[in-house]
Design a protein around this motif. Structure first.
Motif, PDB file in Angstrom:
ATOM      1  N   LEU A 238       0.901  -1.347   0.059  1.00 41.19           N
ATOM      2  CA  LEU A 238      -0.024  -0.115   0.094  1.00 41.19           C
ATOM      3  C   LEU A 238       0.797   1.263   0.044  1.00 41.19           C
ATOM      4  O   LEU A 238       0.612   2.276  -0.752  1.00 41.19           O
ATOM      5  N   ARG A 239       1.848   1.254   0.770  1.00 39.87           N
ATOM      6  CA  ARG A 239       2.715   2.520   0.965  1.00 39.87           C
ATOM      7  C   ARG A 239       3.535   2.710  -0.424  1.00 39.87           C
ATOM      8  O   ARG A 239       3.599   3.754  -0.776  1.00 39.87           O
ATOM      9  N   LEU A 262      -6.982  18.125   0.032  1.00 42.16           N
ATOM     10  CA  LEU A 262      -7.368  16.806   0.690  1.00 42.16           C
ATOM     11  C   LEU A 262      -8.444  16.879   1.799  1.00 42.16           C
ATOM     12  O   LEU A 262      -8.780  15.794   2.150  1.00 42.16           O
ATOM     13  N   ARG A 263      -8.369  18.025   2.596  1.00 41.98           N
ATOM     14  CA  ARG A 263      -8.851  18.182   3.914  1.00 41.98           C
ATOM     15  C   ARG A 263     -10.340  17.922   3.996  1.00 41.98           C
ATOM     16  O   ARG A 263     -10.845  16.945   4.664  1.00 41.98           O
ATOM     17  N   LYS A 264     -11.104  18.336   2.846  1.00 44.58           N
ATOM     18  CA  LYS A 264     -12.672  17.953   2.813  1.00 44.58           C
ATOM     19  C   LYS A 264     -12.607  16.295   2.418  1.00 44.58           C
ATOM     20  O   LYS A 264     -13.848  15.746   3.146  1.00 44.58           O
ATOM     21  N   HIS A 265     -11.940  15.739   1.822  1.00 40.91           N
ATOM     22  CA  HIS A 265     -11.930  14.348   1.267  1.00 40.91           C
ATOM     23  C   HIS A 265     -11.780  13.441   2.623  1.00 40.91           C
ATOM     24  O   HIS A 265     -12.482  12.480   3.013  1.00 40.91           O
ATOM     25  N   LEU A 266     -10.925  13.900   3.622  1.00 42.29           N
ATOM     26  CA  LEU A 266     -10.608  13.325   5.035  1.00 42.29           C
ATOM     27  C   LEU A 266     -11.911  13.314   5.791  1.00 42.29           C
ATOM     28  O   LEU A 266     -12.300  12.280   6.377  1.00 42.29           O
ATOM     29  N   GLU A 288     -14.710   1.447   3.148  1.00 40.10           N
ATOM     30  CA  GLU A 288     -14.799   2.765   3.509  1.00 40.10           C
ATOM     31  C   GLU A 288     -13.627   2.854   4.280  1.00 40.10           C
ATOM     32  O   GLU A 288     -12.836   4.169   4.481  1.00 40.10           O
ATOM     33  N   MET A 289     -13.367   1.850   5.451  1.00 39.58           N
ATOM     34  CA  MET A 289     -12.151   2.170   6.253  1.00 39.58           C
ATOM     35  C   MET A 289     -10.934   2.236   5.278  1.00 39.58           C
ATOM     36  O   MET A 289      -9.612   3.076   5.560  1.00 39.58           O
ATOM     37  N   GLY A 290     -10.825   1.253   4.135  1.00 42.21           N
ATOM     38  CA  GLY A 290      -9.653   1.530   3.051  1.00 42.21           C
ATOM     39  C   GLY A 290      -9.524   2.918   2.686  1.00 42.21           C
ATOM     40  O   GLY A 290      -8.480   3.367   2.519  1.00 42.21           O
ATOM     41  N   ASP A 291     -10.693   3.254   2.201  1.00 39.92           N
ATOM     42  CA  ASP A 291     -10.508   4.658   1.623  1.00 39.92           C
ATOM     43  C   ASP A 291     -10.088   5.904   2.731  1.00 39.92           C
ATOM     44  O   ASP A 291      -9.317   6.755   2.352  1.00 39.92           O
ATOM     45  N   LEU A 292     -10.510   5.654   3.926  1.00 42.20           N
ATOM     46  CA  LEU A 292     -10.044   6.409   5.004  1.00 42.20           C
ATOM     47  C   LEU A 292      -8.341   6.337   5.372  1.00 42.20           C
ATOM     48  O   LEU A 292      -7.865   7.399   5.423  1.00 42.20           O
ATOM     49  N   LEU A 294      -6.393   5.367   2.836  1.00 42.35           N
ATOM     50  CA  LEU A 294      -5.856   6.102   1.664  1.00 42.35           C
ATOM     51  C   LEU A 294      -5.447   7.847   2.189  1.00 42.35           C
ATOM     52  O   LEU A 294      -4.259   8.251   1.946  1.00 42.35           O
ATOM     53  N   GLN A 295      -6.236   8.146   2.822  1.00 46.58           N
ATOM     54  CA  GLN A 295      -6.099   9.626   3.149  1.00 46.58           C
ATOM     55  C   GLN A 295      -5.037   9.790   3.927  1.00 46.58           C
ATOM     56  O   GLN A 295      -3.959  10.604   3.977  1.00 46.58           O
ATOM     57  N   ILE A 296      -4.886   8.906   5.173  1.00 46.14           N
ATOM     58  CA  ILE A 296      -3.690   8.791   5.986  1.00 46.14           C
ATOM     59  C   ILE A 296      -2.251   8.710   5.095  1.00 46.14           C
ATOM     60  O   ILE A 296      -1.359   9.538   5.410  1.00 46.14           O
ATOM     61  N   MET A 297      -2.507   7.755   4.365  1.00 42.51           N
ATOM     62  CA  MET A 297      -1.171   7.343   3.432  1.00 42.51           C
ATOM     63  C   MET A 297      -0.606   8.466   2.514  1.00 42.51           C
ATOM     64  O   MET A 297       0.140   9.034   2.445  1.00 42.51           O
ATOM     65  N   LEU A 298      -1.741   9.234   2.277  1.00 43.29           N
ATOM     66  CA  LEU A 298      -1.395  10.457   1.174  1.00 43.29           C
ATOM     67  C   LEU A 298      -0.954  11.407   1.738  1.00 43.29           C
ATOM     68  O   LEU A 298       0.219  12.059   1.441  1.00 43.29           O
ATOM     69  N   HIS A 299      -1.438  11.822   2.901  1.00 48.82           N
ATOM     70  CA  HIS A 299      -0.823  12.835   3.972  1.00 48.82           C
ATOM     71  C   HIS A 299       0.517  12.688   4.311  1.00 48.82           C
ATOM     72  O   HIS A 299       1.315  13.430   4.283  1.00 48.82           O
ATOM     73  N   SER A 300       0.693  11.295   4.755  1.00 51.42           N
ATOM     74  CA  SER A 300       2.129  11.087   4.905  1.00 51.42           C
ATOM     75  C   SER A 300       3.089  10.951   4.201  1.00 51.42           C
ATOM     76  O   SER A 300       4.140  11.499   4.255  1.00 51.42           O
ATOM     77  N   GLN A 301       2.727  10.560   2.906  1.00 55.03           N
ATOM     78  CA  GLN A 301       3.571  10.566   1.706  1.00 55.03           C
ATOM     79  C   GLN A 301       3.870  12.002   1.262  1.00 55.03           C
ATOM     80  O   GLN A 301       5.070  12.213   0.956  1.00 55.03           O
TER      81      GLN A 301
END
Length: 498
Positions: A238-239, A262-266, A288-292, A294-301
């Protein structure tokens, strides 16, 4: 000085025993074996080499760790009472999957015992040779008696050692099935490299515990695979995917995103997860937990790209925080109730602030309430915080009276003379008072309103369905008819669509 020399007996082929180990075995020094259930013991017997084994300890103890602790303790005691060197021989290589040797390395210095380790052929040498793979392709060794298959990476070879019996093999099978298909082909190796005893069996994973012959010289090989559906079960994959999406060769949309964009998507993804929880829909919840996530992964990346932190720092941070804030689980703090847990939690949080140079006493009591919480939730938390120090109504009847007072003030600004600013202020006061009532009734106002919203949607859908069945639309009905259908829906709340 007391001395212990650890010798590796190899995998069982006496022709591969090192000359140095063989000379030690013939030296006449006191010799102890972890177990005499090993092919090399026949060589000792043929040459009348005396030894003592610790097999009786396996019977006396209830776990492998207790066995290894007992053996290490006994060896240290024996060494301190022996004027000469003491020999301790173990199967394979002393530094490969040999817990007793690790315990000796920990204990001997403190006990004043000199420890020396002499190698031998490891079972891994025979595994690489007999199974025919090169560990440089990627390799991992797991212990069947203490196995965690969650860390399995399908794109590297995996050897599972110490598969002593069918029960252990069954545990391995169940663990691997969490990560691999039931029919994934694995290989069982018995007594690899031992002439006349070696047996290699290929089986689908679901038959792993049906293979006969498990014992001290058994292990399991899980061949590596590049199958995409298997790799996709790993966190590292995933990473990697998110990193690719953000790379110059990746997706234009993902590349141009920022924390703010991405704020609104989170926020949206968080509420979509909440919806699946309310619906008690595990399949949708998983998605949906996968979608959530993903938001953490994108912000971290994004932060990894500028060198501030990466997702592993995020994982480390929350892991350390959970351990630090649960000393009653990961430490020796004793608690008797949930109240004590919460009190400890607050003390630990205060200490964390002090370590960052923040004086908790100088902060407002309300400082810990997140700024951007939804209005109802924030009002609820603000009131709870204030109530903790006694700033609260004493009786629920006073709260109801306050609601009635605020409702009267709303009526006053509903006149033509009232301004928009006044209406906003008075309506906010009314809602705030209603939240107070919810708190007194021990009802979460967000949950209460969410339930009402769902109820409204279901009943309105009933009206839409009635119109559809009659071949009409909203322009062809009236409020009286819609109210009748609304009342019908209320009588059948479990199935408002009829």
């Amino acid at each position: 000085m007391a001395r212990i020399t650890v010798l590796g007996l190899g995998t069982g082929d006496e022709n591969k025993l090192t000359l140095g180990v063989w000379n030690k075995l013939r030296s006449g020094l006191p010799l102890y074996l972890r177990t005499d259930e090993h092919p090399m013991v026949d060589l000792l017997r043929r040459h009348d080499i005396a030894y003592e084994s610790f097999d009786s300890i396996y019977v006396a103890e209830t776990s492998f760790e207790a066995v290894y602790e007992h053996i290490a303790e006994r060896l240290v005691a024996l060494a301190k009472n022996t004027e000469d060197e003491l020999l301790y021989a173990v199967p394979g290589h002393p530094m490969v999957a040999e817990r007793t040797v690790q315990l000796l390395r920990e204990r001997c210095p403190a006990a004043g015992v000199s420890l020396r380790v002499e190698g031998g052929e490891s079972f891994l040498d025979e595994a690489f040779l007999r199974f025919g793979f090169d560990p440089i392709e990627g390799f991992r060794l797991l212990d069947a008696t203490n196995m965690n298959a969650r860390g399995l990476e399908p794109n590297v070879h995996t050897i599972v050692a110490q598969v002593y019996d069918e029960l252990t093999a069954s545990d391995v099978k169940l663990g691997l099935m969490d990560m691999l298909p039931d029919d994934y082909e694995v290989v069982v190796g018995h007594a690899l490299g031992v002439e006349g005893q070696e047996r290699i069996v290929k089986v689908p994973l679901y038959e792993l515990d049906r293979v006969e012959g498990y014992g001290n010289l058994s292990l399991i090989w899980v061949p590596r695979s590049e199958r995409e559906e298997l790799r996709n079960r790993s966190f590292e994959r995933l990473r990697e995917i998110v990193e690719i999406l953000r790379s110059p060769e990746g997706c234009p949309w993902d590349r141009e995103q920022t924390h703010q964009s991405l704020r609104k998507h989170l926020i949206e993804e968080t509420y979509e997860v909440l919806e699946t929880i309310d619906d008690d829909d595990p399949d949708a919840m998983c998605e949906e937990m996968g979608d959530l996530l993903l938001q953490i992964m994108l912000h971290s990346q994004m932060e990894a790209e500028v060198g501030t932190f990466d997702v592993y720092d995020v994982v480390e941070s929350i892991s350390e925080k959970l351990i630090r804030r649960h000393p009653h689980v990961f430490g020796d703090t004793a608690v008797e109730s949930v109240g004590e847990v919460l009190a400890n939690w607050q003390d630990i949080k205060a200490e964390e602030k002090r370590s960052k140079g923040i004086d908790p006493a100088a902060q407002s009591l309300l400082a810990g309430v997140p700024r951007d919480l939804p209005g109802l939730m924030k009002a609820y938390k603000l009131q709870k915080k204030a109530a903790e120090v006694g700033f609260d109504w004493s009786d629920v009847r006073d709260v109801v009276a306050k609601i009635e007072e605020e409702l009267g003030e709303v009526r006053e600004v509903m006149t033509p003379e009232g301004t928009d600013e006044e209406r906003i202020g008075e309506l906010g006061d009314l809602i705030f008072a209603v939240v107070n009532l919810a708190r007194f009734l021990k009802v979460d106002p967000e949950e209460a309103l969410a339930a009402t919203n769902r109820k409204f949607m279901e009943r309105f859908a009933y009206i839409e369905e009635k119109l559809r069945l009659s071949g009409r639309n909203f322009a062809q009905t009236n409020l009286l008819e819609m109210e009748n259908w609304w009342q019908e829906a209320k009588k059948n709340p479990r199935n408002p669509r009829g």
